[in-house]
Scaffold this motif. Sequence first.
Motif, mmCIF file in Angstrom:
data_model
loop_
_atom_site.group_PDB
_atom_site.id
_atom_site.type_symbol
_atom_site.label_atom_id
_atom_site.label_comp_id
_atom_site.label_asym_id
_atom_site.label_seq_id
_atom_site.Cartn_x
_atom_site.Cartn_y
_atom_site.Cartn_z
ATOM 1 N N GLU A 194 45.414 1.828 25.829
ATOM 2 C CA GLU A 194 44.215 2.409 26.450
ATOM 3 C C GLU A 194 43.044 2.415 25.470
ATOM 4 O O GLU A 194 41.896 2.102 25.839
ATOM 5 C CB GLU A 194 44.515 3.825 26.928
ATOM 6 C CG GLU A 194 45.531 3.919 28.057
ATOM 7 C CD GLU A 194 46.970 3.751 27.592
ATOM 8 O OE1 GLU A 194 47.847 3.548 28.459
ATOM 9 O OE2 GLU A 194 47.227 3.819 26.347
ATOM 10 N N THR A 195 43.313 2.768 24.220
ATOM 11 C CA THR A 195 42.258 2.778 23.213
ATOM 12 C C THR A 195 41.776 1.361 22.919
ATOM 13 O O THR A 195 40.578 1.126 22.719
ATOM 14 C CB THR A 195 42.751 3.454 21.923
ATOM 15 O OG1 THR A 195 43.138 4.793 22.227
ATOM 16 C CG2 THR A 195 41.677 3.469 20.861
ATOM 17 N N ARG A 198 39.466 0.390 25.724
ATOM 18 C CA ARG A 198 38.190 1.087 25.592
ATOM 19 C C ARG A 198 37.369 0.505 24.443
ATOM 20 O O ARG A 198 36.146 0.325 24.559
ATOM 21 C CB ARG A 198 38.437 2.577 25.350
ATOM 22 C CG ARG A 198 37.163 3.420 25.348
ATOM 23 C CD ARG A 198 37.428 4.842 24.915
ATOM 24 N NE ARG A 198 37.919 4.901 23.543
ATOM 25 C CZ ARG A 198 37.127 4.793 22.476
ATOM 26 N NH1 ARG A 198 35.814 4.610 22.631
ATOM 27 N NH2 ARG A 198 37.627 4.868 21.269
ATOM 28 N N ALA A 323 45.011 -6.114 27.714
ATOM 29 C CA ALA A 323 44.094 -4.997 27.510
ATOM 30 C C ALA A 323 42.686 -5.460 27.150
ATOM 31 O O ALA A 323 41.783 -4.626 27.009
ATOM 32 C CB ALA A 323 44.625 -4.067 26.426
#
Length: 365
Positions: A194-195, A198, A323
Amino acid sequence: MSSTVPAGSLPELGFYGLAGHSAAPRDLLDEVRLGERLGLGSVFLSERFNVKDAGVMAGAAVAATTTLGVGTAATNHATRHPLVTATLAMTAHRMSGGRYAFGLGRGFDLLFDVMGVQRITSAQIEDAMGIYRRLWHGEAFGHDGPAGAYPYLSQDPSFDEDIPIMLMAIGDRSLELAGRVADAVVLHTFLTDETLARSVGVVRRAAEEAGRDPASVRVWAVLATVEESIPEEQRLRKLVGRLATYLTGYGRVLVKANGWDLADYERFRDDPLVQGYPGAFDAVGTTDELRHLAEVLPDAWLAAAASGSAAQCARRVVDQLDAGADSVILHGATPTELAPVLEAYRAIRPDGLDALTANPGWGRR
């Protein structure tokens, strides 16, 4: 600019030369040769003030290979005069036939304090990058800015070279700086998926706001890769020891970036083993100490890596690409240790990655 990628190569994958703590820099020669034969796209060279000089390692790596991309990731602008740094990069660039990318990082304030070197700011990094680029394009000039005052700077008026600059980044301000002015960004190890997603978004938005093509900034994820066939002590050192070492150095930054629970971090910091530990866990930690730390650290933190079977590690590499990363550095492992992971990865490798260039600082050009 060299963009030739040999058939069968994996330009989206890189590794660190002399990963971790090494007293034998000559090992780099065998590592880069094997990495090239295995199809790894790039080697990254992290400078340490012992036997890991950025210029010497880059020269050795480009001389020992013919197609492998070579990136300094990273050195610091404040530890060399800008003319010396620009010369290092130009020499490696021309010696490699365009396979070299120069990388800068912010470094560690406490280390700079004891060295008597000024702490590094984003304004200094951006200013230094501008100096290098002007020199590489043959300009002669005086300069007075955040990176320092220099009455006269010049390399060679015939120079007109584009050398990509990579920036190491973890916090939002560094990510935004990379999106505005860098050609590539190298993220940090132990970022959650997730990081990572982002962080990629921050870089892309900053590039777009600066009037750049967001896709032109190559984003390298850095994935600690610990395949199960290596001995337990090495697995613990490369996974638990490495994360614990980061947490003792700049843990709050990493915890904040990942949105991890600060209470878990404080519990780690307050552990009797961690209090006053006389060195880096990934260098001097014993097996028993590392096993203890594995119990102290949350499982979710250790899961921000690639571990287990070769197939499981390969799947985690694809997760990084899913991602949003353009490329992945398989961190903390030698090419020998990565061989089974690469074999498993080839079976599930996504399409479209051959468009990446051999130079780790350029994207799809």
